[in-house]
Design a protein around this motif. Structure first.
Motif, PDB file in Angstrom:
ATOM      1  N   SER A 260       0.699  -1.063   0.077  1.00  0.00           N
ATOM      2  CA  SER A 260       0.097  -0.034   0.019  1.00  0.00           C
ATOM      3  C   SER A 260       0.799   1.232   0.184  1.00  0.00           C
ATOM      4  O   SER A 260       0.363   2.362   0.445  1.00  0.00           O
ATOM      5  N   ALA A 261       1.869   1.213  -0.610  1.00  0.00           N
ATOM      6  CA  ALA A 261       3.182   2.438  -0.588  1.00  0.00           C
ATOM      7  C   ALA A 261       3.009   2.799  -1.912  1.00  0.00           C
ATOM      8  O   ALA A 261       3.277   2.232  -2.954  1.00  0.00           O
ATOM      9  N   LEU A 263       4.812   4.962  -4.926  1.00  0.00           N
ATOM     10  CA  LEU A 263       6.326   5.065  -5.409  1.00  0.00           C
ATOM     11  C   LEU A 263       7.161   6.190  -4.732  1.00  0.00           C
ATOM     12  O   LEU A 263       8.110   6.339  -4.277  1.00  0.00           O
ATOM     13  N   SER A 264       6.446   7.287  -4.598  1.00  0.00           N
ATOM     14  CA  SER A 264       6.874   8.631  -3.846  1.00  0.00           C
ATOM     15  C   SER A 264       7.431   8.446  -2.303  1.00  0.00           C
ATOM     16  O   SER A 264       8.429   8.815  -1.911  1.00  0.00           O
ATOM     17  N   SER A 265       6.398   7.621  -1.915  1.00  0.00           N
ATOM     18  CA  SER A 265       6.789   7.379  -0.382  1.00  0.00           C
ATOM     19  C   SER A 265       7.913   6.234  -0.392  1.00  0.00           C
ATOM     20  O   SER A 265       8.665   6.186   0.725  1.00  0.00           O
ATOM     21  N   VAL A 266       8.228   5.330  -0.999  1.00  0.00           N
ATOM     22  CA  VAL A 266       9.240   4.386  -1.169  1.00  0.00           C
ATOM     23  C   VAL A 266      10.344   5.139  -1.391  1.00  0.00           C
ATOM     24  O   VAL A 266      11.502   4.859  -0.621  1.00  0.00           O
ATOM     25  N   LEU A 291       0.163   7.251 -10.404  1.00  0.00           N
ATOM     26  CA  LEU A 291       0.086   5.895 -10.772  1.00  0.00           C
ATOM     27  C   LEU A 291      -0.027   4.822  -9.703  1.00  0.00           C
ATOM     28  O   LEU A 291       0.388   4.895  -8.789  1.00  0.00           O
ATOM     29  N   GLN A 292      -0.461   3.568 -10.316  1.00  0.00           N
ATOM     30  CA  GLN A 292      -0.567   2.500  -9.525  1.00  0.00           C
ATOM     31  C   GLN A 292       0.662   1.746  -9.749  1.00  0.00           C
ATOM     32  O   GLN A 292       0.626   0.947 -10.937  1.00  0.00           O
ATOM     33  N   VAL A 293       1.751   1.706  -9.335  1.00  0.00           N
ATOM     34  CA  VAL A 293       2.961   1.100  -9.632  1.00  0.00           C
ATOM     35  C   VAL A 293       3.253  -0.301  -9.030  1.00  0.00           C
ATOM     36  O   VAL A 293       3.000  -0.465  -8.014  1.00  0.00           O
ATOM     37  N   PRO A 294       3.285  -1.452  -9.724  1.00  0.00           N
ATOM     38  CA  PRO A 294       3.643  -2.634  -9.230  1.00  0.00           C
ATOM     39  C   PRO A 294       4.647  -2.530  -8.375  1.00  0.00           C
ATOM     40  O   PRO A 294       5.759  -1.941  -8.418  1.00  0.00           O
ATOM     41  N   ARG A 295       4.552  -3.551  -7.276  1.00  0.00           N
ATOM     42  CA  ARG A 295       5.727  -3.757  -6.328  1.00  0.00           C
ATOM     43  C   ARG A 295       6.964  -3.991  -6.789  1.00  0.00           C
ATOM     44  O   ARG A 295       8.206  -3.411  -6.436  1.00  0.00           O
ATOM     45  N   ARG A 299      10.270  -1.774  -6.255  1.00  0.00           N
ATOM     46  CA  ARG A 299      11.493  -2.282  -5.438  1.00  0.00           C
ATOM     47  C   ARG A 299      12.664  -1.995  -6.410  1.00  0.00           C
ATOM     48  O   ARG A 299      13.675  -1.650  -5.720  1.00  0.00           O
ATOM     49  N   GLN A 300      12.630  -2.157  -7.421  1.00  0.00           N
ATOM     50  CA  GLN A 300      13.936  -1.984  -8.374  1.00  0.00           C
ATOM     51  C   GLN A 300      14.163  -0.525  -8.568  1.00  0.00           C
ATOM     52  O   GLN A 300      15.413  -0.145  -8.472  1.00  0.00           O
TER      53      GLN A 300
END
Length: 405
Positions: A260-261, A263-266, A291-295, A299-300
């Motif tokens: 539930s994170a 991309l910007s928060s990651v 955007l709904q960015v896949p995990r 991660r990458q």
């Protein structure tokens, strides 16, 4: 009442029964076609193994069979796997079978066929079934076999043809399961190699340096105690620096919570970790998440940013870094600017050009390929560098709906 009236009533009733049977069979085939469409629409990012289990369970209900079994023989591993759907239990996930079972379930002499077996057949007896429909396929050395056990109703030619197409589709999905597994294992090996290289270039070299310094101090301890005091101060500073590097390596090895994170928060997590390490000021400029960015992509990208920040601090000796994240409907762009020493080369290079000239950050280039991203690096020796990563983002994968919803 005249007999001809009875005849007409019977004829109408027979026609109604035939029509109902035709509609029922047509409905089953329509539901099978819907299942095929749902499988065709799914994306690699979904849990393929779970999708296979759910598909078999839906197939069992549509065709009204007692149970369904799906086998897949992976040629590279020479390993047989099985999925089962039955009314007695929830759909079973992938199970590895002993190599002794291979020839019992896969007919390697006739790997492509569609056959019906009665109760007297050896396979039916093994499954304690009255009837079994077997559909097999093969490609690239891999084999798949779908078993429909104890069908309540007769499966006509149209149903069997659609079932055969469904088996071919599941065969392709099973191949993706093992392709993803190999990619995952390769990524683990690459990450282990990167961590080993970091330890070799960092802590291990420092420990060797400590040993050399301490031997030298023992030799001059009596003759030059003032110099020893100065050298001890230097060793203490090295120990502090090495402690910081070890702390960073440990933080890198900790998994990042991507549930539930955005991309910007990651990426903000990576920036905060770099700030805590000290020695560098990092600022993140990010659009509102759209955007709904896949995990996998999150991660990458997180690893790319973390490695870029480490390179800026440790190798480029940068003091300030600005990280910019821009999101578009089908992609995002990550830009990292630093005021360090820059790379040894000068100019702007894309991924292909860097590969041809064997320049640029190796691990970041590898991750860019895995993301199918566009990577450019701009360097001005002595005046900093810019790294730009443009990453495509697939649309959200459709949910595999229950047929009839």
């Amino acid at each position: 009442m005249p007999i001809w009236i009875y005849f007409i009533v019977a004829l109408v009733a027979a026609a109604a029964v035939a029509a109902s049977l035709w509609i029922w069979r047509d409905n089953r085939r329509r539901r099978l076609e819907q299942l095929l469409e749902a499988l065709f629409a799914m994306r690699v990012g979904q849990d393929v193994g779970q999708i296979l289990s759910e598909t078999l369970d839906q197939l069992r209900g549509i065709l009204e069979v007692r149970s369904v079994m799906f086998f897949f023989f992976e040629a590279q591993e020479e390993q047989l796997y099985r999925w089962i759907a039955s009314p007695d239990a929830a759909p079973q996930g992938m199970t590895e079978l002993s190599p002794m079972e291979n020839s019992r379930w896969i007919d390697f002499t006739s790997p492509v066929h569609l056959e019906k077996y009665g109760a007297e057949h050896a396979l039916s007896q093994r499954l304690k079934a009255n009837s079994v429909i077997s559909i097999s396929s093969m490609a690239r050395g891999n084999c798949a076999r779908l078993l429909l056990i104890d069908s309540v109703t007769d499966q006509n030619a149209g149903i069997l043809a659609t079932s055969r197409r469904l088996n071919d589709m599941m065969f392709g999905l099973a191949e993706k399961v093992f392709l993803l597994r190999r990619v995952h294992l390769r990524a683990i090996d690459e990450e282990r190699e990167r961590i080993a290289q970091d330890f070799h270039d960092g802590p291990l070299q420092t420990f060797f340096s400590f040993d050399v310094h301490l031997q030298f101090l023992r030799q001059i301890l009596k003759s030059d105690p003032e110099r020893v005091a100065g050298e001890l101060q230097s060793l203490q500073a090295m120990a502090r620096d090495q402690g910081r590097e070890l702390r960073e390596l440990i933080m890198e090895m900790r998994p990042v919570d991507l549930e539930s994170a955005s991309l910007s928060s990651v990426l903000r997590h990576a920036v905060e970790g770099s700030q805590k390490s000290g020695g560098i000021q990092v600022r993140l400029l990010a659009d509102d998440p759209m955007l709904q960015v896949p995990r996998r992509i999150c991660r990458q990208t997180y690893q790319v940013l973390r490695e870029a920040l480490n390179n800026a601090r440790k190798h480029a000796r940068a003091e300030h870094v600005v990280v910019t994240l821009q999101e578009e409907p089908d992609h995002f762009v990550l830009t990292i600017d630093d005021d360090g020493h820059g790379f040894k080369f000068s100019g702007v290079y894309d991924l292909q050009q860097m590969d041809e000239q064997r320049i640029g950050p190796v691990s970041i280039k590898q991750r860019a390929r895995q993301l199918e991203a566009e990577l450019t690096v701009e360097s001005t020796p002595g005046s900093g560098s810019r790294l730009r990563l443009r990453v495509p983002v697939p649309p959200p994968a459709p949910r595999l709906m229950e047929i009839g919803e």
